[in-house]
Structures are given as structure tokens and as C-alpha cells.
Design a protein around this motif. Structure first.
Motif, PDB file in Angstrom:
ATOM      1  N   GLY A  37     -16.641  54.721  43.749  1.00 40.32           N
ATOM      2  CA  GLY A  37     -17.579  54.185  42.761  1.00 40.32           C
ATOM      3  C   GLY A  37     -18.887  54.924  42.584  1.00 40.32           C
ATOM      4  N   TRP A  38     -19.043  56.086  43.241  1.00 36.68           N
ATOM      5  CA  TRP A  38     -20.311  56.820  43.086  1.00 36.68           C
ATOM      6  C   TRP A  38     -20.594  57.138  41.626  1.00 36.68           C
ATOM      7  N   ALA A  59      -7.747  49.445  47.539  1.00 37.20           N
ATOM      8  CA  ALA A  59      -8.809  49.553  48.546  1.00 37.20           C
ATOM      9  C   ALA A  59     -10.036  50.241  47.962  1.00 37.20           C
ATOM     10  N   ASN A  60      -9.830  51.257  47.131  1.00 36.82           N
ATOM     11  CA  ASN A  60     -10.953  51.918  46.474  1.00 36.82           C
ATOM     12  C   ASN A  60     -11.692  50.957  45.553  1.00 36.82           C
ATOM     13  N   ILE A  61     -10.934  50.179  44.782  1.00 33.13           N
ATOM     14  CA  ILE A  61     -11.565  49.225  43.866  1.00 33.13           C
ATOM     15  C   ILE A  61     -12.354  48.174  44.649  1.00 33.13           C
ATOM     16  N   ASN A  67     -19.776  47.950  46.813  1.00 32.76           N
ATOM     17  CA  ASN A  67     -20.912  48.870  46.758  1.00 32.76           C
ATOM     18  C   ASN A  67     -21.699  48.800  45.456  1.00 32.76           C
ATOM     19  N   ALA A  68     -21.281  47.924  44.555  1.00 33.05           N
ATOM     20  CA  ALA A  68     -21.867  47.908  43.213  1.00 33.05           C
ATOM     21  C   ALA A  68     -23.258  47.296  43.162  1.00 33.05           C
ATOM     22  N   ASP A  69     -23.689  46.642  44.253  1.00 33.31           N
ATOM     23  CA  ASP A  69     -25.045  46.062  44.295  1.00 33.31           C
ATOM     24  C   ASP A  69     -25.311  45.165  43.095  1.00 33.31           C
ATOM     25  N   ASN A  70     -24.311  44.360  42.736  1.00 32.22           N
ATOM     26  CA  ASN A  70     -24.432  43.388  41.633  1.00 32.22           C
ATOM     27  C   ASN A  70     -24.587  44.028  40.256  1.00 32.22           C
ATOM     28  N   LEU A  71     -24.357  45.337  40.156  1.00 32.11           N
ATOM     29  CA  LEU A  71     -24.379  45.961  38.835  1.00 32.11           C
ATOM     30  C   LEU A  71     -23.174  45.460  38.036  1.00 32.11           C
ATOM     31  N   PRO A  72     -23.346  45.179  36.751  1.00 35.83           N
ATOM     32  CA  PRO A  72     -22.246  44.632  35.944  1.00 35.83           C
ATOM     33  C   PRO A  72     -21.251  45.713  35.517  1.00 35.83           C
ATOM     34  N   ILE A  73     -20.644  46.370  36.494  1.00 41.48           N
ATOM     35  CA  ILE A  73     -19.626  47.385  36.225  1.00 41.48           C
ATOM     36  C   ILE A  73     -18.257  46.732  36.389  1.00 41.48           C
TER      37      ILE A  73
END
Length: 226
Positions: A37-38, A59-61, A67-73
Motif C-alpha cells: 500500500g505504499w 494478506a497484502n490487502i 496501514n492506511a491510517d484511516n485514509l479513505p482508500i
């Protein structure tokens, strides 16, 4: 000997920021093979639009979401090989496919799919590992010219799960891209072998007599939907 890829990500970040300046405001962005997700986080923080990351590895997802820190991705478990042109038809203004094309069974077909998923004038960012970088990496690890040359000529490597990764020489890759309909805006090497894999690079140049060897571990190509 483990290859330190931190400089590659630093160089890629600079290249990506330059490419994003060519992108129209807003729109949807798709990262194919988003890994941990970088890149999706980078894209979200630098693009005024929606970002979607897909990867075939659940597992990657899961890591991406953690790791998204609540970003709406938006993250989805999807295998590029199983998708069709109709899955994302004309949906995206910017698509990235970094270090994924080599894992795809029919790269020409996949490039045509990606072309169909882009809006008119949309941008496509592609990163691939070079066969020359593979040679240099094998030599740095083994100090064996014969082994490095074998790995170079094979034009493929195998992952820890037995998955094959194909390499492409830059002229062949550019032809595939153009046949798919793209115009190539920019092609740039990333992670210079002379600096980060100096022994392998020196041996590589001596063997190939500098006639057709690349000087980078990765190639970044920025394309536009014509």
C-alpha cells in the motif's frame, strides 16, 4: 547480500510527483498490484481524487488496510489475469502498474485492458525490473559470472511461492506499449546499477561490451492514452 531498495522508492517518488503534475484534477486512480500500500497512500496524499488499490494477495490487502491510517482508500482482492476490459471500462484518469507486469501471463493483453480502463487523455505509469539488474543482483550475491549470465539469459525468475516473473528488454516493452495504443511520454531509469550494484554492473558491461546493456535496476515508463 540484500539489495537496499530505499533509494528506488525515493527516486520513484520524485518521478511520480512530476507525472502527477500532468494529470487533470480529480478523477479516479487505480493501483494494480498495490502490495503493502505504499503507492496508494502516496497517491492519495498527492492526488485530488479517489484511489483504489487491487492485489491478488489477501494478506497484502489486509496489510494495506491496516496501514492506511484511516485514509479513505478502497482496497480489493483482485487478480489482474482474471479481469476483463469491462471491469473498469473508461473509469480512471490515472493507472499505475509497478513491478507487476512480469507476473502477468499475457502482458500484451493486459496492456490493452489497461488502455480500455483509462479515460481519454488518461495517464499510465509502468515500472518494470530490468534483466540487466537481475544479472547484476545475481552477481553481487554469488560472485559467479556463469550463474549471473544464465539468470540473465533466462529472462525470468521464480518467487518464493513458485510464481514466475518475466523480464523484458526496453525496446520490446516499448513496442508492446505502443501496440496497445499508448503514447510514451517519458522513459526513465531508476536505481543506477553503477551506484548500488557496482560489481555486477562492471562485470555486465565487460560481458556485453556496453552494446545494449541498461544501467538501471528498474525502468519507469509514463504513457498517455492517445
Amino acid at each position: 547480500m540484500d539489495v537496499n531498495l530505499d533509494p528506488f522508492y525515493d527516486e520513484l517518488e520524485v518521478a511520480m510527483k512530476e507525472s502527477l503534475s500532468l494529470m487533470s484534477e480529480g478523477g479516479n486512480v487505480l493501483d494494480i498490484g498495490c502490495g503493502k500500500g505504499w503507492l496508494t497512500r502516496f497517491l492519495y496524499n498527492n492526488v485530488n481524487g479517489n484511489v483504489i488499490g487491487i492485489d491478488r494477495d489477501r494478506a497484502n490487502i489486509d496489510d494495506c488496510r491496516n496501514n492506511a491510517d484511516n485514509l479513505p482508500i478502497e482496497y480489493k482482492v483482485m487478480d489482474m489475469d482474471n479481469l476483463t476490459s469491462n471491469d473498469f471500462l473508461n473509469s480512471y484518469s490515472f493507472i499505475t502498474c509497478h513491478n507487476v507486469l512480469g507476473y502477468i501471463s499475457d502482458p500484451s493483453e493486459q496492456l490493452h485492458k489497461i488502455y480500455s480502463w483509462l479515460q481519454p487523455e488518461g495517464l499510465f505509469s509502468l515500472v518494470v525490473r530490468t534483466p540487466y539488474g537481475r544479472f547484476a543482483e545475481v552477481y553481487e550475491r554469488s560472485k559467479s559470472v556463469d550463474l549471473a549470465l544464465i539468470r540473465y539469459k533466462e529472462m525470468r525468475m521464480y518467487g518464493s511461492f513458485g510464481d514466475a516473473f518475466e523480464f523484458y528488454h526496453l525496446p520490446d516493452l516499448k513496442r508492446m506499449i505502443e501496440v496497445a495504443g499508448f503514447s510514451i511520454i517519458k522513459s526513465q531509469g531508476l536505481y543506477p546499477l553503477e551506484k548500488y550494484l557496482p560489481l555486477g554492473n562492471e562485470i555486465l558491461k565487460n560481458i556485453l561490451l556496453e552494446s545494449n546493456s541498461d544501467e538501471y535496476f528498474f525502468q519507469w515508463i509514463l504513457c498517455k492514452k492517445s
